[in-house]
Design an enzyme around this catalytic site. Structure first.
Site, PDB file in Angstrom:
ATOM      1  N   SER A  73       1.049  -1.248   0.057  1.00 50.05           N
ATOM      2  CA  SER A  73       0.057  -0.212  -0.483  1.00 50.05           C
ATOM      3  C   SER A  73       0.946   1.196   0.221  1.00 50.05           C
ATOM      4  O   SER A  73       0.334   2.268  -0.849  1.00 50.05           O
ATOM      5  CB  SER A  73      -0.961  -0.197   1.640  1.00 50.05           C
ATOM      6  OG  SER A  73      -2.167  -0.730   0.737  1.00 50.05           O
ATOM      7  N   LYS A  76       0.675   3.447  -2.823  1.00 55.06           N
ATOM      8  CA  LYS A  76      -0.997   4.546  -3.364  1.00 55.06           C
ATOM      9  C   LYS A  76      -0.237   5.800  -2.982  1.00 55.06           C
ATOM     10  O   LYS A  76      -0.859   6.875  -3.744  1.00 55.06           O
ATOM     11  CB  LYS A  76      -1.724   4.028  -2.226  1.00 55.06           C
ATOM     12  CG  LYS A  76      -2.790   2.672  -2.244  1.00 55.06           C
ATOM     13  CD  LYS A  76      -3.018   2.218  -0.686  1.00 55.06           C
ATOM     14  CE  LYS A  76      -3.815   1.226  -0.935  1.00 55.06           C
ATOM     15  NZ  LYS A  76      -4.835   0.208   0.070  1.00 55.06           N
ATOM     16  N   TYR A 198      -2.906  -1.862 -10.803  1.00 52.17           N
ATOM     17  CA  TYR A 198      -3.435  -2.565  -8.878  1.00 52.17           C
ATOM     18  C   TYR A 198      -2.659  -2.858  -8.094  1.00 52.17           C
ATOM     19  O   TYR A 198      -2.011  -2.966  -7.031  1.00 52.17           O
ATOM     20  CB  TYR A 198      -4.284  -2.101  -8.382  1.00 52.17           C
ATOM     21  CG  TYR A 198      -4.559  -2.035  -6.675  1.00 52.17           C
ATOM     22  CD1 TYR A 198      -4.493  -1.088  -6.361  1.00 52.17           C
ATOM     23  CD2 TYR A 198      -4.993  -2.983  -6.466  1.00 52.17           C
ATOM     24  CE1 TYR A 198      -4.050  -0.770  -5.151  1.00 52.17           C
ATOM     25  CE2 TYR A 198      -4.523  -3.301  -4.914  1.00 52.17           C
ATOM     26  CZ  TYR A 198      -4.305  -1.916  -3.866  1.00 52.17           C
ATOM     27  OH  TYR A 198      -4.802  -2.160  -2.811  1.00 52.17           O
ATOM     28  N   TYR A 250      -4.651   4.633   8.301  1.00 53.23           N
ATOM     29  CA  TYR A 250      -5.919   3.251   7.722  1.00 53.23           C
ATOM     30  C   TYR A 250      -6.756   4.515   9.194  1.00 53.23           C
ATOM     31  O   TYR A 250      -6.291   5.551   9.513  1.00 53.23           O
ATOM     32  CB  TYR A 250      -5.409   2.408   8.032  1.00 53.23           C
ATOM     33  CG  TYR A 250      -5.441   2.078   6.566  1.00 53.23           C
ATOM     34  CD1 TYR A 250      -4.993   2.069   5.240  1.00 53.23           C
ATOM     35  CD2 TYR A 250      -4.385   1.001   7.075  1.00 53.23           C
ATOM     36  CE1 TYR A 250      -4.524   1.906   4.244  1.00 53.23           C
ATOM     37  CE2 TYR A 250      -2.797   0.309   5.635  1.00 53.23           C
ATOM     38  CZ  TYR A 250      -3.448   1.512   4.337  1.00 53.23           C
ATOM     39  OH  TYR A 250      -2.726   1.056   3.401  1.00 53.23           O
ATOM     40  N   VAL A 268       0.742  -3.871   4.314  1.00 53.84           N
ATOM     41  CA  VAL A 268       0.900  -5.101   4.639  1.00 53.84           C
ATOM     42  C   VAL A 268       2.601  -5.700   4.769  1.00 53.84           C
ATOM     43  O   VAL A 268       1.891  -7.157   5.139  1.00 53.84           O
ATOM     44  CB  VAL A 268       0.063  -5.657   3.978  1.00 53.84           C
ATOM     45  CG1 VAL A 268      -1.683  -4.994   5.043  1.00 53.84           C
ATOM     46  CG2 VAL A 268      -0.787  -6.303   2.349  1.00 53.84           C
TER      47      VAL A 268
HETATM   48  N1  GLN Z   1      -2.068  -4.991  -2.302  1.00 58.10           N
HETATM   49  C1  GLN Z   1      -2.649  -4.997  -0.806  1.00 58.10           C
HETATM   50  C2  GLN Z   1      -4.370  -4.821  -0.944  1.00 58.10           C
HETATM   51  O1  GLN Z   1      -4.770  -4.964  -1.778  1.00 58.10           O
HETATM   52  C3  GLN Z   1      -2.577  -3.689  -0.142  1.00 58.10           C
HETATM   53  C4  GLN Z   1      -3.007  -3.104   1.025  1.00 58.10           C
HETATM   54  C5  GLN Z   1      -2.318  -2.223   2.016  1.00 58.10           C
HETATM   55  O2  GLN Z   1      -0.875  -2.795   2.076  1.00 58.10           O
HETATM   56  N2  GLN Z   1      -2.453  -2.290   3.033  1.00 58.10           N
HETATM   57  O3  GLN Z   1      -4.990  -5.696  -0.194  1.00 58.10           O
END
Ligand code: GLN
Length: 322
Positions: A73, A76, A198, A250, A268
């Site tokens: 993530s 992003k 993505y 988050y 994550v």
């Molecule tokens: N690729 C992961 C997902 O879409 C990214 C989530 C994350 O890093 N919080 O679930």
């Protein structure tokens, strides 16, 4: 914050502080590695590294800083910057909001009124953002993102195919989110193509040092402090850092803003980036996650760094500089 010229950065304290924090937290074994993406569950949970890159191009690192992992993530942030460059702020705001959700990163929710995803730092908003990346087809869009990463990092990057295919074959929740946005006309291209891009942007391999340099590039008005290449237009830095500040962690974003007080983004994979405008970028990597999907050691290290180096943006009691 003052002028960077006025700030007296005292790098001699950095190696000491990083070493201290690394030895203080390496025995902390709380949390679990992400296992909802099968390939991520294979990571060694003991890996741990901390890296600081300053805007004048100095790097301080400790631990497994060369270990590669998928950016997840944290991507992003940078893809949001690319979308802003591709379409401008006004248009992007019609497609993705800037409001924190207070919900988990993968919550399947859209703004009731506008039907926009709440912000670009949660999965819904990130998938919408990714769907806006310009290019004549999937290959050109992916190449544009890979080139974007190259500018921030200073070397070519690649997608880890096993993580990408693992995510693609199990990412039903993200698929559901994309379908909801398709239903409301918030995504207008082929959604499988947007999801693939993505998943690919999340599966790009980086190390902890790369994270720090990427963060330092944001801290340095969009210019990579090592290569001096421009990675993103300076005019979008405040948009990027604002959503990182309010939404990057988050449903922990409020506590993070209160305690750490600098824009950040987690993934994550166990990575966290944090940006101290005009001063430095911080990267931390430790795969053990808390219930919100943030690295347990990463959060602790950033709290400590903020306190020990006086990084909280609103701390008026600290001395000018570090
Ligand atoms: N690729 C992961 C997902 O879409 C990214 C989530 C994350 O890093 N919080 O679930």
């Amino acid at each position: 914050m003052g002028n960077p010229e006025d700030l007296e950065i005292v790098p001699s304290s950095f190696p000491e502080v990083l070493k201290d924090l690394h030895s203080q937290y390496k025995s902390l074994e709380e949390g679990v590695v992400a296992n909802y993406i099968p390939e991520l569950a294979k990571v060694n949970p003991n890996l741990f590294s901390i890296c600081i890159a300053t805007v004048d191009g100095q790097i301080y690192e400790v631990g497994d800083y060369q270990q590669l992992f998928t950016i997840q993530s944290i991507s992003k942030v940078f893809v949001y910057g690319q979308a802003l460059e591709d379409h401008g702020r006004d248009y992007i705001l019609t497609r993705v909001g800037v409001e924190p959700t207070g919900e988990a990163f993968n919550a399947i929710i859209l703004d009731e009124q506008s039907k926009r995803p709440y912000n670009p730092m949660v999965n819904a908003g990130a998938i919408a953002t990714t769907s806006l990346i310009k290019g004549s087809g999937p290959t050109e869009r992916l190449n544009r993102l890979l080139d974007m990463y190259r500018r921030y990092i200073g070397r070519d990057v690649f997608v880890d195919i096993s993580v990408f295919t693992s995510e693609r074959s199990t990412g039903h929740r993200n698929r559901a989110t994309a379908h909801l946005m398709l239903n409301f006309g918030m995504i207008d291209q082929n959604i499988e193509e947007a999801l693939d891009l993505y998943f690919q942007q999340c599966s790009v391999m980086v190390n902890c040092r790369d994270l720090a340099v990427m963060a330092a590039t944001l801290a340095n008005k969009g210019i990579n402090p090592i290569t001096k290449e421009k990675a993103v237009d300076n005019r979008y830095i405040k948009d990027i850092l604002s959503v990182m500040y309010t939404c990057g962690m988050y449903n922990f974003a409020g506590e993070w803003a209160y305690n750490v007080g600098i824009p950040a983004k987690s993934g994550v994979c166990g990575g966290i980036i944090a940006v101290v405008p005009n001063q430095m970028g911080i990267g931390v990597f430790s795969p053990l996650l808390d219930v919100r999907g943030n690295s347990v050691r990463g959060v602790k290290v950033c709290e400590q760094l903020s306190q020990r180096l006086g990084l909280h943006l609103f701390d008026c009691s600290r001395q000018e500089g570090i």
